[in-house]
Motif scaffolding. Sequence first.
Motif, PDB file in Angstrom:
ATOM      1  N   THR A   1       9.668 -38.571 112.621  1.00  0.00           N
ATOM      2  CA  THR A   1       9.099 -37.672 111.619  1.00  0.00           C
ATOM      3  C   THR A   1       7.710 -37.262 112.098  1.00  0.00           C
ATOM      4  O   THR A   1       6.938 -38.101 112.568  1.00  0.00           O
ATOM      5  CB  THR A   1       9.064 -38.331 110.216  1.00  0.00           C
ATOM      6  OG1 THR A   1       8.639 -37.345 109.273  1.00  0.00           O
ATOM      7  CG2 THR A   1       8.153 -39.526 110.129  1.00  0.00           C
TER       8      THR A   1
ATOM      9  N   SER B   1       3.894 -35.676 111.620  1.00  0.00           N
ATOM     10  CA  SER B   1       2.864 -35.368 110.640  1.00  0.00           C
ATOM     11  C   SER B   1       1.870 -34.446 111.320  1.00  0.00           C
ATOM     12  O   SER B   1       1.291 -34.808 112.343  1.00  0.00           O
ATOM     13  CB  SER B   1       2.198 -36.661 110.191  1.00  0.00           C
ATOM     14  OG  SER B   1       1.470 -36.393 109.047  1.00  0.00           O
ATOM     15  N   PRO B   2       1.711 -33.249 110.808  1.00  0.00           N
ATOM     16  CA  PRO B   2       0.861 -32.285 111.506  1.00  0.00           C
ATOM     17  C   PRO B   2      -0.620 -32.596 111.301  1.00  0.00           C
ATOM     18  O   PRO B   2      -1.069 -32.744 110.163  1.00  0.00           O
ATOM     19  CB  PRO B   2       1.229 -30.953 110.858  1.00  0.00           C
ATOM     20  CG  PRO B   2       1.712 -31.326 109.504  1.00  0.00           C
ATOM     21  CD  PRO B   2       2.276 -32.702 109.580  1.00  0.00           C
ATOM     22  N   LEU B   3      -1.328 -32.715 112.391  1.00  0.00           N
ATOM     23  CA  LEU B   3      -2.773 -32.921 112.311  1.00  0.00           C
ATOM     24  C   LEU B   3      -3.415 -31.570 112.625  1.00  0.00           C
ATOM     25  O   LEU B   3      -3.310 -31.071 113.739  1.00  0.00           O
ATOM     26  CB  LEU B   3      -3.175 -33.983 113.331  1.00  0.00           C
ATOM     27  CG  LEU B   3      -4.544 -34.604 113.211  1.00  0.00           C
ATOM     28  CD1 LEU B   3      -4.766 -35.159 111.811  1.00  0.00           C
ATOM     29  CD2 LEU B   3      -4.689 -35.733 114.224  1.00  0.00           C
ATOM     30  N   GLU B   4      -4.057 -30.997 111.612  1.00  0.00           N
ATOM     31  CA  GLU B   4      -4.632 -29.662 111.792  1.00  0.00           C
ATOM     32  C   GLU B   4      -6.090 -29.767 112.207  1.00  0.00           C
ATOM     33  O   GLU B   4      -6.813 -30.644 111.716  1.00  0.00           O
ATOM     34  CB  GLU B   4      -4.521 -28.861 110.490  1.00  0.00           C
ATOM     35  CG  GLU B   4      -3.080 -28.548 110.126  1.00  0.00           C
ATOM     36  CD  GLU B   4      -2.950 -27.790 108.811  1.00  0.00           C
ATOM     37  OE1 GLU B   4      -3.975 -27.344 108.263  1.00  0.00           O
ATOM     38  OE2 GLU B   4      -1.807 -27.669 108.340  1.00  0.00           O
TER      39      GLU B   4
ATOM     40  N   HIS C   1      -1.153 -30.268 115.690  1.00  0.00           N
ATOM     41  CA  HIS C   1      -0.501 -31.179 116.641  1.00  0.00           C
ATOM     42  C   HIS C   1       0.237 -32.235 115.828  1.00  0.00           C
ATOM     43  O   HIS C   1      -0.362 -32.873 114.957  1.00  0.00           O
ATOM     44  CB  HIS C   1      -1.541 -31.847 117.543  1.00  0.00           C
ATOM     45  CG  HIS C   1      -2.256 -30.869 118.433  1.00  0.00           C
ATOM     46  ND1 HIS C   1      -1.734 -30.458 119.630  1.00  0.00           N
ATOM     47  CD2 HIS C   1      -3.431 -30.207 118.281  1.00  0.00           C
ATOM     48  CE1 HIS C   1      -2.564 -29.577 120.180  1.00  0.00           C
ATOM     49  NE2 HIS C   1      -3.597 -29.407 119.381  1.00  0.00           N
ATOM     50  N   SER C   2       1.487 -32.434 116.148  1.00  0.00           N
ATOM     51  CA  SER C   2       2.278 -33.402 115.370  1.00  0.00           C
ATOM     52  C   SER C   2       2.033 -34.830 115.846  1.00  0.00           C
ATOM     53  O   SER C   2       2.105 -35.101 117.039  1.00  0.00           O
ATOM     54  CB  SER C   2       3.763 -33.082 115.493  1.00  0.00           C
ATOM     55  OG  SER C   2       4.028 -31.870 114.853  1.00  0.00           O
ATOM     56  N   VAL C   3       1.760 -35.699 114.886  1.00  0.00           N
ATOM     57  CA  VAL C   3       1.702 -37.134 115.172  1.00  0.00           C
ATOM     58  C   VAL C   3       3.082 -37.674 114.812  1.00  0.00           C
ATOM     59  O   VAL C   3       3.542 -37.513 113.683  1.00  0.00           O
ATOM     60  CB  VAL C   3       0.614 -37.821 114.317  1.00  0.00           C
ATOM     61  CG1 VAL C   3       0.646 -39.324 114.533  1.00  0.00           C
ATOM     62  CG2 VAL C   3      -0.750 -37.244 114.658  1.00  0.00           C
ATOM     63  N   LEU C   4       3.744 -38.279 115.777  1.00  0.00           N
ATOM     64  CA  LEU C   4       5.137 -38.686 115.566  1.00  0.00           C
ATOM     65  C   LEU C   4       5.261 -40.150 115.172  1.00  0.00           C
ATOM     66  O   LEU C   4       4.519 -40.997 115.661  1.00  0.00           O
ATOM     67  CB  LEU C   4       5.941 -38.472 116.854  1.00  0.00           C
ATOM     68  CG  LEU C   4       6.057 -37.035 117.347  1.00  0.00           C
ATOM     69  CD1 LEU C   4       6.830 -37.009 118.656  1.00  0.00           C
ATOM     70  CD2 LEU C   4       6.747 -36.158 116.312  1.00  0.00           C
ATOM     71  N   ALA C   5       6.225 -40.404 114.313  1.00  0.00           N
ATOM     72  CA  ALA C   5       6.540 -41.795 113.971  1.00  0.00           C
ATOM     73  C   ALA C   5       8.059 -41.920 113.923  1.00  0.00           C
ATOM     74  O   ALA C   5       8.735 -41.052 113.348  1.00  0.00           O
ATOM     75  CB  ALA C   5       5.963 -42.148 112.607  1.00  0.00           C
ATOM     76  N   PRO C   6       8.618 -42.975 114.541  1.00  0.00           N
ATOM     77  CA  PRO C   6      10.081 -43.131 114.468  1.00  0.00           C
ATOM     78  C   PRO C   6      10.515 -43.387 113.033  1.00  0.00           C
ATOM     79  O   PRO C   6       9.899 -44.183 112.327  1.00  0.00           O
ATOM     80  CB  PRO C   6      10.366 -44.340 115.361  1.00  0.00           C
ATOM     81  CG  PRO C   6       9.061 -44.956 115.696  1.00  0.00           C
ATOM     82  CD  PRO C   6       7.960 -44.036 115.305  1.00  0.00           C
TER      83      PRO C   6
ATOM     84  N   ASP D   1      14.117 -36.295 106.800  1.00  0.00           N
ATOM     85  CA  ASP D   1      13.212 -35.455 105.998  1.00  0.00           C
ATOM     86  C   ASP D   1      13.098 -34.069 106.640  1.00  0.00           C
ATOM     87  O   ASP D   1      13.459 -33.873 107.814  1.00  0.00           O
ATOM     88  CB  ASP D   1      11.843 -36.120 105.850  1.00  0.00           C
ATOM     89  CG  ASP D   1      11.131 -36.295 107.162  1.00  0.00           C
ATOM     90  OD1 ASP D   1      11.534 -37.179 107.937  1.00  0.00           O
ATOM     91  OD2 ASP D   1      10.179 -35.539 107.437  1.00  0.00           O
ATOM     92  N   LEU D   2      12.575 -33.140 105.862  1.00  0.00           N
ATOM     93  CA  LEU D   2      12.528 -31.754 106.310  1.00  0.00           C
ATOM     94  C   LEU D   2      11.707 -31.605 107.592  1.00  0.00           C
ATOM     95  O   LEU D   2      12.076 -30.872 108.502  1.00  0.00           O
ATOM     96  CB  LEU D   2      11.932 -30.878 105.203  1.00  0.00           C
ATOM     97  CG  LEU D   2      12.783 -30.758 103.935  1.00  0.00           C
ATOM     98  CD1 LEU D   2      11.994 -30.110 102.811  1.00  0.00           C
ATOM     99  CD2 LEU D   2      14.042 -29.953 104.213  1.00  0.00           C
TER     100      LEU D   2
ATOM    101  N   ARG E   1      13.178 -38.665 100.657  1.00  0.00           N
ATOM    102  CA  ARG E   1      13.051 -38.426 102.106  1.00  0.00           C
ATOM    103  C   ARG E   1      11.597 -38.262 102.513  1.00  0.00           C
ATOM    104  O   ARG E   1      11.184 -38.714 103.572  1.00  0.00           O
ATOM    105  CB  ARG E   1      13.869 -37.194 102.514  1.00  0.00           C
ATOM    106  CG  ARG E   1      15.358 -37.463 102.468  1.00  0.00           C
ATOM    107  CD  ARG E   1      16.135 -36.361 103.111  1.00  0.00           C
ATOM    108  NE  ARG E   1      15.975 -35.095 102.403  1.00  0.00           N
ATOM    109  CZ  ARG E   1      16.818 -34.090 102.504  1.00  0.00           C
ATOM    110  NH1 ARG E   1      17.872 -34.196 103.274  1.00  0.00           N
ATOM    111  NH2 ARG E   1      16.624 -32.970 101.854  1.00  0.00           N
TER     112      ARG E   1
ATOM    113  N   LYS F   1       3.548 -47.376 111.689  1.00  0.00           N
ATOM    114  CA  LYS F   1       2.771 -47.312 112.939  1.00  0.00           C
ATOM    115  C   LYS F   1       1.422 -48.010 112.793  1.00  0.00           C
ATOM    116  O   LYS F   1       0.773 -48.327 113.776  1.00  0.00           O
ATOM    117  CB  LYS F   1       2.497 -45.841 113.319  1.00  0.00           C
ATOM    118  CG  LYS F   1       3.661 -45.108 113.887  1.00  0.00           C
ATOM    119  CD  LYS F   1       3.236 -43.770 114.443  1.00  0.00           C
ATOM    120  CE  LYS F   1       2.776 -43.904 115.882  1.00  0.00           C
ATOM    121  NZ  LYS F   1       2.871 -42.680 116.658  1.00  0.00           N
TER     122      LYS F   1
ATOM    123  N   ARG G   1      -0.573 -38.496 103.705  1.00  0.00           N
ATOM    124  CA  ARG G   1       0.102 -38.269 104.987  1.00  0.00           C
ATOM    125  C   ARG G   1      -0.890 -37.788 106.043  1.00  0.00           C
ATOM    126  O   ARG G   1      -0.880 -38.240 107.192  1.00  0.00           O
ATOM    127  CB  ARG G   1       1.211 -37.218 104.807  1.00  0.00           C
ATOM    128  CG  ARG G   1       2.055 -36.997 106.047  1.00  0.00           C
ATOM    129  CD  ARG G   1       2.776 -35.668 105.999  1.00  0.00           C
ATOM    130  NE  ARG G   1       1.817 -34.558 106.059  1.00  0.00           N
ATOM    131  CZ  ARG G   1       2.135 -33.274 105.878  1.00  0.00           C
ATOM    132  NH1 ARG G   1       3.373 -32.944 105.606  1.00  0.00           N
ATOM    133  NH2 ARG G   1       1.223 -32.325 105.952  1.00  0.00           N
TER     134      ARG G   1
END
Lengths: 256, 425
Positions: free
Chosen positions: A17, A19-22, A132-137, A156-157, B40, B51, B414
């Motif tokens: 998923t 999470s966008p870091l702007e 930039h997306s911060v990714l998490a499994p 999730d979307l 979700r 994390k 988030r």
Amino acid sequence: MDQAPPTAVSEAFTFYTPSPLESPAGQVATDMQSLRDGIAACSEASLFQHVTRMPVRFPHAKDVPENDFARWAGDQMQMPEVSERLAFVGSGSSASFDELREALLGVLDRVQPRERKREAPEGGSFYFIEAHSVLAPLGVDARTPAEVIEVWPWIDLGSAFYHLVEAPLYGTSEHALIPWLREHGGKTMADSAEQVVRSSRPLNILLKEVGSRWRRSMIGRRLIERAEAPELERQREARAAMARLAGRLRGRGNKG
Amino acid sequence: MTAARDPSTAYVAALGGAPVAPASPQGGWLERYEHLVGARTLRALEALARKLKGHRIVMVNTTKTGGGVAEILHRVVVILNELGIQTSWEVMEGDEQFFGVTKKMHNALHGHTQPLTEEDREVYHERTRIEANRLALDGDLILIHDPQPAFLIEHRREPGQHWVWRCHIDLSRRDESYWDFLKPAVARYDTAIFSHIEFVPPLTVPAALVPPSIDPFAEKNRDMSEEEVETICERLGLDAASPWITQISRFDRIKDPVGVLEAFKLVRTRRPSHLILAGGSASDDPEGAEVLAEVRENAKGVKDVTILELPPQSDIEINAIQRASTVVLQKSLREGFALTVSEALWKRRAVVASAVGGIPLQVLHERTGLLVRSIEGTAFQTIRLLDNPELRRDLGTEGHVHVRDNFLHTREVRDYLAVFARLLG
């Protein structure tokens, strides 16, 4: 049937998923010329934020709003024609960043020279942002295309958008779902997902449509499996299906 | 490090453990959010939080009650702990002198210049030194809110720690001399967070953008029955039969209450309606009192206008007035983020607002509301909405959805998690 046998666990598709870091990108547009210069110079992450990410920024909108450049041209610069053109060229979420940049610049190059230097109203400048997306499994893996269908309701979307649109655009091939489906015998699923992605629909609709197309694509295989299953098991499943249907009808009746 | 602590702040400064939030509902905040944002979305939050397992976060501000920052922290700290991230909240204390200086600083950073004297600097630094010794700042990541505690970093940064400065205020019209004072401290942080891109000053550290958010369960935003709305409005003496057009804002020139009145006069010539201008009490703000007097003067002889001075803590009244309104206006000449717009959209109200500051992020023209630039534009769009219940319903519905997706506390959490993960992950 394009369903391949389950592959090794090491080839499982892992869902993430994002999470966008702007953050500020640096460019500021105060007129159409500086918007053009900004688009020519900005990072891919900035084009992603202002254009490609629109479906995930407005995931439940009735329809996806025009991109930020188009909205600025319309709302602040009061240039509806340019706004429409920018909106159109930015509406294909699967276009590469190079193609997108070229298309946007093509629209802005058609703006009359005398219009290019007309300044935005006070407080109406356009500030470029990067995401930039911060990714998490997500903790969800699929070993086969059939398992992708099973886990899809858990995704999730943002995750769906990441695996269907963002990862392929950035060339993060190990996170791109459509090529993975193709490689693992899910060609029909890959094709239908690609078709839906190209339609640039609102994300919640896209997610549902992909899921239902995939489920439909599995009907044939399920029928074959059921036909081959022992009689007792088929009867048990039929009873369970009838009970679910009755439950749904009762629920509808209550609502009515 | 252990420190003596004012017992009244103990619940927020539960060192090493989850703070005991006074308003945590049964089942927790996350459970309450589930029916709003969906399971979700919460699973995605939990994934991001995983994390950060094992890391400790410390939030620092200067008040535990009153003000938007404290309101947000009351919720966000609890939500972070519910997600399994050990988060505590430290409150920097100060005396009247210190808060006098920080108030000046706050005003100057907003653009209202008052000279910063050498004595002011001394008061500020001395209090920072005292508090740096007292506060429990031993987390892996320290999130400092606003300028008041910004210099703690000079005294307490440990190797391996990450420090983030979260600026909630609009610095776009800052007094540069105050910013020059603050800049060396900000330069020592790993990241600075701002609410809106226009608020970001030139920096030597990476900046992140985290828009503010609203609490859908707060008194100001929670659901209300029609009876409750009616009762509250009756108590306020609001019983006009014609549709209400409302602007809720403090009496400040940049909110353009006189412009609202002018727009209403134009509307009133064509459609029956009633204007409500409601705002915080102006009794302790000389300029506010002046603006209020000006508004009253302009309203003389204009029919169907109610000017309401609301006391502090009027959240439930504001909620009821917004819900009873047919059109909500925010006709500001300049704005910070203007979360009042999100509050109205959350209540599915039709909004007419100026295209300034953070408003265009909330109001997408013809989708979630209507953007305007003039008195005539405000009148025109208001009449359109008065005449068109379907348009009001459509804009209100889309506005509610937009706020749910982008301006609730879960989105702000988030964003914080993304900042933390980038630094700690």
